[in-house]
Design an enzyme around this catalytic site. Structure first.
Site, mmCIF file in Angstrom:
data_model
loop_
_atom_site.group_PDB
_atom_site.id
_atom_site.type_symbol
_atom_site.label_atom_id
_atom_site.label_comp_id
_atom_site.label_asym_id
_atom_site.label_seq_id
_atom_site.Cartn_x
_atom_site.Cartn_y
_atom_site.Cartn_z
ATOM 1 C CE1 TYR A 130 2.154 10.180 4.886
ATOM 2 C CE2 TYR A 130 -0.010 11.246 4.875
ATOM 3 C CZ TYR A 130 1.029 10.643 4.121
ATOM 4 O OH TYR A 130 1.331 11.068 2.885
ATOM 5 C CE LYS A 177 3.955 -2.336 -4.190
ATOM 6 N NZ LYS A 177 3.875 -2.472 -5.638
ATOM 7 C CG ASP A 210 1.672 -1.289 -8.045
ATOM 8 O OD1 ASP A 210 0.832 -1.967 -7.427
ATOM 9 O OD2 ASP A 210 2.844 -2.226 -8.287
ATOM 10 C CG ASP A 234 -1.585 12.799 1.420
ATOM 11 O OD1 ASP A 234 -2.419 13.542 0.969
ATOM 12 O OD2 ASP A 234 -0.246 13.019 1.962
#
Ligand code: NAD
Length: 483
Positions: A130, A177, A210, A234
């Site tokens: 971002y 991740k 995930d 987010d």
């Protein structure tokens, strides 16, 4: 003066903003806290006046004075450039931590009702994808930079643990991740694992993002506090809002080094603006978070209890499923005001300690290394040649230089050299070509890199160069992926 009112900057915002902000202010005033709102402009009104950042100077000056903002949602109007007033505020005041608490609320029926969900997402708010650093590298290939810093990781992990301590929470999950993005997402995981032992009273667990999403759908009650990077946060925080009743009930705090901005998670809801039907709960609960932040914990608890009592009494907002006769925004706020001082049947007042903020500094932050050297260089270039032909060309270019072509990658796959019979991947016109120093152990100099680029540039379009560095003997770049 001793009895000065506490000044806060209030941004009514766009769409339903003025309706829910005015409802929240009425509730705060009725709670007995003496605040002096400095009503300030930002968003659509500012863009219409030609203020490109969407935030006028007077608003910035007010925030610098008060350090605390209660904010309605801000639109990014189409046709006024690409600036977002929200991003302007986030960047100007470096609100690096976004706290998004959600909990089961009485009468707000969801598929998870009865499981007592009570989860806080702590989202890093200024780094990651971002930062908005994007490039078209060829007419058909775009790239975004995912920027993660050790300082940013330390600040958000410390905030998550300090929040957990202040709020009497038991467990912090760090969701990343790191299995794929070992250097960027991995940095958050490593920082978490280093800092966690300082908070031995809090259970600390790492979870892959995930699996975290899967677990949130299957067994969300196992989560207490989840800390994560910007984009993951987010997405996860909208998911957790959905688990507990939707955007109308989701408050948030944007915590900066010296400024905090409190707002609902929802946007300006143009479809229901001006109709006095919006649910003001999210903004009212955000205002309670603000009061706790300014040391008015008792009033914060009173407001939270009054919201619960109001819902327990059967008062319903328009966004609640199966509502036949919803209350208007003002009726809902008035019901909360009439319930101030009452105690909820379903959940008692919470005990919060003051939040210890992570340290901030204006010095340039750096991680020290004892030894560093450049061992090679990745040159990204645009080409429609087949990998073997490109390799032959680049080997020719390298002959007589100090570097050798080690590999060529395409969208992360090694396409040269490849084993015979290896499966073909879809190729695009952006190649990553890795050159290493021929004499192993020697450092590659800037002059050698510039000479190489000059030679490549005579035959190909190169658009991006990345030095391959070693810090304290460790490779500081990702390995290549063989398919
Ligand atoms: P939105 O949150 O405004 O609306 C999504 C849906 O939820 C709509 O159906 C809306 O009616 C409903 N909704 C939202 N808040 C509600 C409430 N309090 N009570 C009842 N229903 C409610 O999202 P959007 O439509 O994607 O965005 C609209 C505008 O808001 C855009 O310009 C966007 O950029 C902006 N936005 C601003 C912020 C912010 O300022 N923090 C956040 C998100 C979106």
């Amino acid at each position: 003066m001793l009895f000065d009112k506490r000044k806060i900057t209030v941004i009514p915002g766009d769409g339903i903003g003025p309706e829910v902000v005015s409802a929240a202010l009425k509730v705060v005033e009725a709670s007995g806290v003496d605040i002096e709102p400095e009503i300030s402009l930002a968003g659509a009104g500012a863009f219409e006046k030609g203020i490109e950042s969407g935030v006028p100077d007077e608003t910035i000056e007010s925030i610098e004075r008060t350090k605390v903002v209660l904010k309605g949602p801000l639109e990014t109007p189409i046709g006024h450039g690409n600036k977002s007033a929200n991003v302007t505020l986030r960047t100007l005041f470096e609100t690096f931590g976004n706290l998004r608490p959600v909990r089961e609320l009485p009468g707000v029926h969801t598929p998870f009702t009865g499981r007592n969900l009570d989860i806080v997402i702590v989202r890093e708010n200024v780094e990651d994808l971002y930062t908005g650093i994007e490039y078209m590298q060829t007419p058909g290939v775009a790239q975004a930079l995912k920027v993660i810093s050790r300082t940013g990781c330390e600040k958000i992990i410390e905030l998550a643990f300090e929040f957990a301590v202040a709020a009497g929470r038991k467990r912090v999950h760090c969701a990343t991740k790191a299995n794929i993005m070992k250097l960027t997402e991995g940095m958050l995981q490593h920082t978490f694992e280093e800092i966690a032992p300082r908070y031995s009273q809090i259970e600390a667990k790492h979870i892959l993002i995930d699996n975290c999403a899967h677990q949130l759908a299957m067994r969300p009650e196992q989560f207490d506090v989840i800390v994560t990077t910007n984009m993951n946060g987010d997405i996860l925080s909208d998911l957790t809002s959905g688990l507990t009743g939707g955007l109308g009930f989701a408050p948030s705090a944007n915590i900066g080094n010296d400024v905090a901005i409190f707002e609902a998670v929802h946007g300006s809801a143009p479809d229901i603006a001006g109709k006095n039907v919006a649910n003001p709960t999210a903004l009212i609960l955000s205002a309670a978070m603000m009061l706790r932040h300014i040391g008015e914990g008792e009033a914060a608890n009173d407001i939270e209890q009054a919201v619960l009592v109001t819902l327990e009494s059967g008062v319903r907002s328009g966004d609640m499923a199966g509502t036949a006769k919803p209350s208007s925004t003002t009726e809902f706020a008035n019901a909360i005001i009439s319930n101030l001082g009452k105690e909820s049947r379903t959940s008692g007042a919470r005990d919060f300690r003051a939040l210890q903020m992570p340290e901030s500094s204006t010095d340039v932050q750096a991680v020290e290394t004892k030894k560093r050297r450049v061992t090679g260089v990745d040159v990204f270039l645009e080409s429609t040649m087949q990998p073997d032909d490109l390799a032959a060309d680049l080997n020719e270019i390298c002959s007589g230089t100090t570097v050798a072509l080690q590999m060529i990658g395409n969208r992360g796959n090694t396409v040269y050299p490849v084993d015979e019979g290896a499966r073909r991947v879809t190729l695009v016109d952006q190649y990553r070509c890795r050159f290493m120093k021929k004499t192993r152990g020697d450092a590659l100099t800037n002059a050698e890199i510039l000479a190489l680029l000059t030679r490549i540039g005579e035959a190909h379009i190169w658009h991006h160069v990345e030095k391959l560095q070693q810090f304290d003997g460790e490779d500081a770049f990702s390995r290549t992926q063989k398919k």
